[in-house]
Enzyme design. Structure first.
Site, PDB file in Angstrom:
ATOM      1  N   LYS A  70       0.864  -1.194   0.000  1.00 57.47           N
ATOM      2  CA  LYS A  70       0.000   0.000   0.000  1.00 57.47           C
ATOM      3  C   LYS A  70       0.899   1.242   0.000  1.00 57.47           C
ATOM      4  CE  LYS A  70      -4.255  -1.586   2.169  1.00 57.47           C
ATOM      5  NZ  LYS A  70      -3.949  -3.021   1.996  1.00 57.47           N
TER       6      LYS A  70
ATOM      7  N   ASP B 220      -1.855  -2.221  -4.009  1.00 55.02           N
ATOM      8  CA  ASP B 220      -3.251  -2.142  -3.577  1.00 55.02           C
ATOM      9  C   ASP B 220      -3.814  -0.757  -3.859  1.00 55.02           C
ATOM     10  OD1 ASP B 220      -3.110  -4.706  -2.570  1.00 55.02           O
ATOM     11  OD2 ASP B 220      -3.131  -4.116  -0.465  1.00 55.02           O
ATOM     12  N   MET B 221      -5.140  -0.680  -4.033  1.00 55.71           N
ATOM     13  CA  MET B 221      -5.785   0.626  -4.216  1.00 55.71           C
ATOM     14  C   MET B 221      -6.458   1.029  -2.908  1.00 55.71           C
ATOM     15  SD  MET B 221      -6.119   3.130  -6.182  1.00 55.71           S
ATOM     16  CE  MET B 221      -5.772   2.639  -7.864  1.00 55.71           C
TER      17      MET B 221
ATOM     18  N   GLN C 109     -11.292  -0.511  -8.837  1.00 59.11           N
ATOM     19  CA  GLN C 109     -12.457  -0.811  -7.984  1.00 59.11           C
ATOM     20  C   GLN C 109     -13.751  -0.541  -8.746  1.00 59.11           C
ATOM     21  OE1 GLN C 109     -10.825   2.257  -5.633  1.00 59.11           O
ATOM     22  NE2 GLN C 109     -10.325   0.951  -3.887  1.00 59.11           N
TER      23      GLN C 109
ATOM     24  N   ARG D 176      -5.702  -6.080 -11.067  1.00 56.44           N
ATOM     25  CA  ARG D 176      -6.641  -6.727 -10.135  1.00 56.44           C
ATOM     26  C   ARG D 176      -7.947  -5.925 -10.124  1.00 56.44           C
ATOM     27  NH1 ARG D 176      -4.932  -6.268  -4.125  1.00 56.44           N
ATOM     28  NH2 ARG D 176      -3.541  -8.019  -4.500  1.00 56.44           N
TER      29      ARG D 176
ATOM     30  N   LYS E 157     -14.235  -4.916  -5.989  1.00 54.80           N
ATOM     31  CA  LYS E 157     -15.387  -4.000  -5.909  1.00 54.80           C
ATOM     32  C   LYS E 157     -15.003  -2.681  -5.229  1.00 54.80           C
ATOM     33  CE  LYS E 157     -18.964  -7.555  -5.920  1.00 54.80           C
ATOM     34  NZ  LYS E 157     -20.175  -8.083  -5.245  1.00 54.80           N
TER      35      LYS E 157
ATOM     36  N   ALA F  23     -13.247  -1.361  -1.138  1.00 53.95           N
ATOM     37  CA  ALA F  23     -13.522  -1.620   0.276  1.00 53.95           C
ATOM     38  C   ALA F  23     -13.699  -0.348   1.093  1.00 53.95           C
ATOM     39  CB  ALA F  23     -12.380  -2.452   0.850  1.00 53.95           C
TER      40      ALA F  23
ATOM     41  N   THR G 291     -12.647 -11.400  -5.968  1.00 52.69           N
ATOM     42  CA  THR G 291     -14.031 -11.371  -5.492  1.00 52.69           C
ATOM     43  C   THR G 291     -14.393 -12.702  -4.861  1.00 52.69           C
ATOM     44  OG1 THR G 291     -16.344 -10.981  -6.124  1.00 52.69           O
ATOM     45  CG2 THR G 291     -14.978 -12.103  -7.756  1.00 52.69           C
ATOM     46  N   HIS G 292     -15.348 -12.637  -3.907  1.00 51.63           N
ATOM     47  CA  HIS G 292     -15.894 -13.873  -3.321  1.00 51.63           C
ATOM     48  C   HIS G 292     -17.319 -14.073  -3.801  1.00 51.63           C
ATOM     49  CE1 HIS G 292     -13.200 -11.739  -0.526  1.00 51.63           C
ATOM     50  NE2 HIS G 292     -12.588 -12.903  -0.512  1.00 51.63           N
TER      51      HIS G 292
END
Ligand SMILES: Cc1cc2nc3c(=O)[nH]c(=O)nc-3n(C[C@H](O)[C@H](O)[C@H](O)COP(=O)(O)OP(=O)(O)OC[C@H]3O[C@@H](n4cnc5c(N)ncnc54)[C@H](O)[C@@H]3O)c2cc1C
Length: 317
Positions: free
Chosen positions: A98, A134-135, A163, A184, A187, A189, A226-227
């Site tokens: 990050k 990471d975003m 995202q 990547r 959605k 977070a 994603t889950h």
């Protein structure tokens, strides 16, 4: 409502002190976090690799407030990457970083974070693995993507994160469909305002599907984080329709979430990468996991209330 509250609390220092000091919280945190030390992280990583999964490791921490702390985070990543090389794990394990942990919020801002990210990428290249940036929240999107673009000039394998909750994301995907581009898609977070982000779940999901198709139509290597069963189904059916080789994209999930699905997809031959966070600074990461699924709050409360019962039983012996 609860989601917004939890995301707000994830950035509230007074609540952080309370939650972190509360010993029973750890029981729930352990579901999502591999532990505090590199050894804990490697133990979890090895178990996942034994199950045929891939891993991306995140050293927990964000919003770093001193250059010394940013340097320390950088050193830990370098040591970790060298260790992955020595242990022969670099072909299946990469790292996620990050920029706010590497100093992007300090006075010298993104220059410092870029320098630190370069040091980490150099170590990753030496080891033979990759890095994903990471975003974070939408105020950082432009600078983060710019930083990734700069890093890719030297390290073309650096992955960006986009995202689907943000209106801008399909345009960002269209700019990253070149050969080898690693992107990547998640959605998102963070709590975002309506000016920049879709709020209803169905709009976020619709945009996820649209962006997934854009990435699959390109020549890059999309990483689908994603889950959500409906998103997974969309990705797999679009990959089939577009004749994508099964190893030309990845499915990604977080440690502790839908572990059975991770193994099911890996069993079908899909590369599945698990995001494994470790370290002591787990508070913000943990609060975002609670916010994603209100049932996790119930899980936390149950853990807090079950403990006295156990004590009574123990004191009976
Ligand atoms: C590998 C990976 C990397 C990520 N990197 C980033 C990043 O860089 N920036 C960023 O903003 N976000 C990141 N995220 C988080 C992401 O944006 C979402 O917040 C998170 O993945 C939940 O969205 P979902 O797609 O699973 O769908 P959702 O609609 O939120 O969830 C679908 C289903 O998944 C399960 N589920 C989802 N979350 C949880 C949870 N916390 N606990 C238990 N079950 C859950 C539930 O069954 C739920 O019904 C990442 C996620 C993954 C998997």
């Amino acid at each position: 409502m609860l989601k917004t509250l939890l995301l707000g609390l994830s950035r509230t220092p007074a609540v952080k002190s309370f939650v972190v000091a509360f010993p029973l919280t750890r029981r729930v945190v352990d579901r999502f976090v591999a532990g505090e030390t590199v050894e804990d992280c490697l133990r979890t990583t090895r178990a996942l690799l034994d199950d045929g999964l891939l891993v991306t490791i995140d050293f927990l921490g964000e919003d770093t407030t001193t250059a010394t702390q940013a340097d320390r985070v950088t050193d830990i990543y370098v040591e970790l990457l060298d260790l992955l090389g020595r242990e022969g794990l670099a072909d299946r394990v990469e790292v996620s970083i990050k920029l706010s942990a590497l100093g992007s919020l300090l006075k010298s801002g993104y220059e410092l974070a870029l320098d630190n990210a370069r040091v980490i990428c150099t170590a990753a290249e030496r080891t033979g693995t990759t890095v994903t940036v990471d975003m974070e929240d939408h105020t950082t999107t432009d600078a983060t993507l710019r930083t990734v673009t700069t890093l890719r000039r030297q390290y073309p394998w650096v992955a960006a994160v986009v995202q689907s909750m943000l209106y801008r994301t399909s345009a960002d995907c269209l700019k990253q469909t070149g050969q080898g581009d690693r992107v990547r898609l998640c959605k998102g977070a963070y709590a975002e305002p309506a000016e920049v982000a879709h709020r209803p779940k169905n709009a976020v999901d619709r945009n996820y599907r649209r962006c997934a198709t854009i990435l699959l139509q390109g020549e890059g290597r999309p990483l689908f984080a994603t889950h959500d069963a409906a998103m997974i189904e969309h990705v797999l059916s679009e990959a089939g329709r577009l004749d994508r080789a099964i190893d030309s994209y990845e499915m990604q999930m977080l440690l502790g979430i839908r572990a059975d699905e991770q193994r099911r997809l890996a069993g079908l031959g899909h590369p599945v990468r698990v995001y494994v966070p470790f370290g002591t600074d787990w508070y913000a990461y943990f609060m975002r996991r609670l916010a994603e699924r209100p049932a996790n709050v119930v899980f936390l409360l149950r853990a807090l209330f079950e403990r006295p019962k156990k004590r009574q039983v123990q004191s009976g012996f």
